[in-house]
Design a protein around this motif. Structure first.
Motif, PDB file in Angstrom:
ATOM      1  N   UNK A 182       0.837  -1.199   0.000  1.00  0.00           N
ATOM      2  CA  UNK A 182       0.000   0.000   0.000  1.00  0.00           C
ATOM      3  C   UNK A 182       0.874   1.252   0.000  1.00  0.00           C
ATOM      4  N   UNK A 183       0.480   2.287  -0.736  1.00  0.00           N
ATOM      5  CA  UNK A 183       1.269   3.535  -0.733  1.00  0.00           C
ATOM      6  C   UNK A 183       1.347   4.150   0.663  1.00  0.00           C
ATOM      7  N   UNK A 184       2.527   4.614   1.024  1.00  0.00           N
ATOM      8  CA  UNK A 184       2.737   5.312   2.285  1.00  0.00           C
ATOM      9  C   UNK A 184       3.604   6.538   2.011  1.00  0.00           C
ATOM     10  N   UNK A 185       3.590   7.532   2.915  1.00  0.00           N
ATOM     11  CA  UNK A 185       4.379   8.746   2.679  1.00  0.00           C
ATOM     12  C   UNK A 185       5.884   8.471   2.658  1.00  0.00           C
ATOM     13  N   UNK A 186       6.552   9.013   1.673  1.00  0.00           N
ATOM     14  CA  UNK A 186       8.014   9.036   1.593  1.00  0.00           C
ATOM     15  C   UNK A 186       8.426  10.497   1.756  1.00  0.00           C
ATOM     16  N   UNK A 187       9.150  10.768   2.826  1.00  0.00           N
ATOM     17  CA  UNK A 187       9.368  12.144   3.255  1.00  0.00           C
ATOM     18  C   UNK A 187      10.846  12.531   3.191  1.00  0.00           C
ATOM     19  N   UNK A 188      11.183  13.608   2.516  1.00  0.00           N
ATOM     20  CA  UNK A 188      12.558  14.106   2.597  1.00  0.00           C
ATOM     21  C   UNK A 188      12.792  14.741   3.969  1.00  0.00           C
TER      22      UNK A 188
END
Length: 203
Positions: free
Chosen positions: A65-71
């Motif tokens: 499932x898509x999840x946040x990828x955060x810089x």
């Protein structure tokens, strides 16, 4: 690009086998070893994870499932003009909470159970420098210790918070230093520089 008011932060996509790290210090070491923003790290512990609202959910990090990828930013620190280190969550310079000056440079919001820098954001290109004056009395420190767990210790005339992209901290005497919770000797001078968008994490 560091986060800007009114703009979305990060991207939403499947995790695709991120490298799992269980502590702030492990993430800092990964950067020191050459990791870049192209690498993706799944956070399973640490104060940066807590700041980002993570819950060490291994199923989520291993799922589809898509999840946040955060810089996120990291902070470089030169200690006593001698050697370079990095931290991802916080630097703390103190002898004791109960006496003397205390300085915390925060890229995350929390130090353990303490909500030290409620307005800190790990991708705003700045580090929050929280300073407790040596003049703060014992009774006031006891009261502040109770309030810091809720992030209500500021504003206070003896506790200051400033945000900087870079800063030099001059300490009165050699003071014990912790980077991401790990003791790293003592120092009198600390030179801090934020490196924006240094790593990508998911929680």
């Amino acid at each position: 690009m560091t986060i800007r008011k009114g703009e979305e932060w990060g991207t939403l996509r499947p995790p695709d086998h991120p490298v799992l790290v269980g502590s702030d210090r492990a993430l800092a070491r990964a950067f020191a070893a050459g990791a870049t923003a192209d690498s993706v790290f799944g956070l399973t512990g640490g104060d940066l994870m807590r700041t980002l609202g993570g819950a060490a959910d291994l199923v989520r990090l291993a799922g589809t499932e898509p999840i946040p990828h955060l810089p996120v930013d990291i902070v470089r620190v030169v200690i006593d003009d001698d050697f370079d280190e990095v931290f991802v969550a916080h630097l703390v310079a103190r002898t004791s909470w109960w006496r003397g000056r205390l300085v915390a440079a925060m890229n995350a919001q929390f130090v353990g159970d303490w909500d030290v820098a409620p307005r800190s954001h790990p991708n705003d290109g700045r580090v929050d420098i929280v300073e407790v004056a040596a003049s703060l009395g014992l009774q006031q420190r006891w009261m502040a210790a109770r309030r810091v767990k809720l992030g209500t210790h500021v504003p206070h005339p003896a506790i200051t918070v400033v945000q900087r992209a870079s800063a030099v901290l001059e300490l009165d005497r050699p003071t014990p230093i912790w980077l991401d919770g790990e003791r790293r000797g003592s120092a009198r001078r600390l030179e801090l520089t934020v490196v924006p968008d240094a790593l990508t994490v998911c929680v």
